[in-house]
Design an enzyme around this catalytic site. Sequence first.
Site, PDB file in Angstrom:
ATOM      1  N   ARG A  88       0.795  -1.228   0.000  1.00  0.00           N
ATOM      2  CA  ARG A  88       0.000   0.000   0.000  1.00  0.00           C
ATOM      3  C   ARG A  88       0.829   1.279   0.000  1.00  0.00           C
ATOM      4  O   ARG A  88       0.574   2.199  -0.781  1.00  0.00           O
ATOM      5  CB  ARG A  88      -0.940   0.043   1.221  1.00  0.00           C
ATOM      6  CG  ARG A  88      -2.195  -0.749   1.050  1.00  0.00           C
ATOM      7  CD  ARG A  88      -2.581  -1.365   2.354  1.00  0.00           C
ATOM      8  NE  ARG A  88      -1.625  -2.420   2.646  1.00  0.00           N
ATOM      9  CZ  ARG A  88      -1.772  -3.680   2.207  1.00  0.00           C
ATOM     10  NH1 ARG A  88      -2.835  -4.014   1.554  1.00  0.00           N
ATOM     11  NH2 ARG A  88      -0.835  -4.582   2.459  1.00  0.00           N
ATOM     12  N   THR A  89       1.805   1.337   0.895  1.00  0.00           N
ATOM     13  CA  THR A  89       2.561   2.588   1.007  1.00  0.00           C
ATOM     14  C   THR A  89       3.336   2.837  -0.283  1.00  0.00           C
ATOM     15  O   THR A  89       3.339   3.954  -0.814  1.00  0.00           O
ATOM     16  CB  THR A  89       3.509   2.520   2.220  1.00  0.00           C
ATOM     17  OG1 THR A  89       2.772   2.034   3.336  1.00  0.00           O
ATOM     18  CG2 THR A  89       4.073   3.890   2.551  1.00  0.00           C
ATOM     19  N   LYS A 117      27.267  -4.593  -2.651  1.00  0.00           N
ATOM     20  CA  LYS A 117      28.739  -4.572  -2.712  1.00  0.00           C
ATOM     21  C   LYS A 117      29.336  -3.886  -1.489  1.00  0.00           C
ATOM     22  O   LYS A 117      30.517  -3.587  -1.460  1.00  0.00           O
ATOM     23  CB  LYS A 117      29.182  -3.833  -3.989  1.00  0.00           C
ATOM     24  CG  LYS A 117      28.777  -4.555  -5.264  1.00  0.00           C
ATOM     25  CD  LYS A 117      29.233  -3.807  -6.504  1.00  0.00           C
ATOM     26  CE  LYS A 117      28.109  -3.052  -7.148  1.00  0.00           C
ATOM     27  NZ  LYS A 117      28.471  -2.281  -8.320  1.00  0.00           N
ATOM     28  N   ARG A 138      11.286   3.586   3.062  1.00  0.00           N
ATOM     29  CA  ARG A 138      10.825   2.638   4.090  1.00  0.00           C
ATOM     30  C   ARG A 138      12.008   1.770   4.476  1.00  0.00           C
ATOM     31  O   ARG A 138      12.722   1.267   3.626  1.00  0.00           O
ATOM     32  CB  ARG A 138       9.702   1.763   3.580  1.00  0.00           C
ATOM     33  CG  ARG A 138       9.502   0.570   4.507  1.00  0.00           C
ATOM     34  CD  ARG A 138       8.261  -0.181   4.252  1.00  0.00           C
ATOM     35  NE  ARG A 138       7.097   0.592   4.632  1.00  0.00           N
ATOM     36  CZ  ARG A 138       5.869   0.054   4.737  1.00  0.00           C
ATOM     37  NH1 ARG A 138       5.697  -1.222   4.496  1.00  0.00           N
ATOM     38  NH2 ARG A 138       4.849   0.792   5.078  1.00  0.00           N
ATOM     39  N   HIS A 171       5.403   5.757  11.506  1.00  0.00           N
ATOM     40  CA  HIS A 171       4.875   5.622  10.139  1.00  0.00           C
ATOM     41  C   HIS A 171       3.958   6.840   9.954  1.00  0.00           C
ATOM     42  O   HIS A 171       2.738   6.722   9.881  1.00  0.00           O
ATOM     43  CB  HIS A 171       4.105   4.309  10.020  1.00  0.00           C
ATOM     44  CG  HIS A 171       3.805   3.875   8.602  1.00  0.00           C
ATOM     45  ND1 HIS A 171       3.974   4.692   7.501  1.00  0.00           N
ATOM     46  CD2 HIS A 171       3.347   2.686   8.117  1.00  0.00           C
ATOM     47  CE1 HIS A 171       3.624   4.026   6.410  1.00  0.00           C
ATOM     48  NE2 HIS A 171       3.240   2.816   6.753  1.00  0.00           N
TER      49      HIS A 171
HETATM   50  N1   CP Z   1      -0.209   0.052   5.857  1.00  0.00           N
HETATM   51  C1   CP Z   1       0.963  -0.237   5.267  1.00  0.00           C
HETATM   52  O1   CP Z   1       2.006   0.343   5.591  1.00  0.00           O
HETATM   53  O2   CP Z   1       0.898  -1.210   4.324  1.00  0.00           O
HETATM   54  P1   CP Z   1       2.115  -1.747   3.454  1.00  0.00           P
HETATM   55  O3   CP Z   1       3.075  -2.413   4.414  1.00  0.00           O
HETATM   56  O4   CP Z   1       1.518  -2.685   2.457  1.00  0.00           O
HETATM   57  O5   CP Z   1       2.761  -0.555   2.819  1.00  0.00           O
END
Ligand code: CP
Length: 361
Positions: A88-89, A117, A138, A171
């Site tokens: 999703r993110t 590397k 992320r 998050h």
């Molecule tokens: N809610 C969320 O962060 O979903 P993903 O891990 O699929 O990005």
Amino acid sequence: MNTMMTIGWDDFVKLSSSQKASVLKADAGQGMFHILLAQQFGRKELDDLGDLATKIRFIAKTDKGAAFLGSLLPQKRVMLYFSQPSTRTFLSFLAASQILGMRIGEVRDASVSSEFKGESREDSVRTFSSYYDCIVMRTEIGGLAERMAWVLSNTDRPVPIINAGSGKDQHPTQALLDIYTLQRSFEKAGGIDGKTVVFVGDLARGRTVRSLSYLLTNYKKVKQVFIAPKQLQIGSDVVEMLKSKKVNFELGSKFSDVIREVDAVYMTRIQDEWDQKKGESACIDISSFNFKTEYLHKMKKSAVIMHPFPRRAEIPTEVDGDERAVYWRQMRNGMWIRTALIASIFGKNKAILDYELKSRK
Ligand code: CP
């Protein structure tokens, strides 16, 4: 002067989240730059972002509007650097960037980049900043997005970093879409103020809960309830934060006891990817922390059921058809709020707001 350039990393990292947010606000001036922490967002920023996301949603409904949005940032390039799995993110940031006409690069697997590397994360991110105007990242490492923002702020290419989930700590953009979902859900019911929100499941390791709990403190008389097995209850730092802000909150372990009073249920899955020992989460009985279809009869008619997803067994698919189950809309809201966020970072919010005013004439 960029404040992050005048403060050493060792001093920055010791600051509280609120103090870090002040440093980031000072750097950004009136706008937004690095997006790292939920603490960067006050009520005004949340209201403004929600309004902007709603405007974008309406503008995007027509071909002309979509073309206008796509003409806003064609000269900008965004790097999606996701070294931890995501659906999703990743996709909503991708879609948000496409809506604004940006060009997009991605690294999702360090084994096909020069990190394989032995290149450091710092050097990887500095390399991205040579080619891209914004980095969405992320990572499984808590605090890494902050570190990278500090590193880039001390170079001649200080491009914005957006934290798309870092370790177990934050998050922030998930919390923004959660707030937007609550804003929309309670638009005709007095807004978020005065509501009771219950978080259920693995709260100890849920970064979405940590960020959302903080954002909810921007609203008046919101009660926060945390329902979890003892081993997975919310951390002491969140408890201390809520106490310091005099927020009405409760910790408990009986989901069925609170279901009648809640306005929003925020379900989470067991996050066993963080297990210290393989299989340790499997020893915890979480069956009483699943949403049961019988709860639909007990909940308020105006209540909503949310989940950041992915889900496992904590919400049966039979619940999906109930109009109070808003998690699919919540997911789509992620695309709109992230479009609003990127547009704001690049100073396009006024153009978007003006478009609506002109189109009414
Ligand atoms: N809610 C969320 O962060 O979903 P993903 O891990 O699929 O990005």
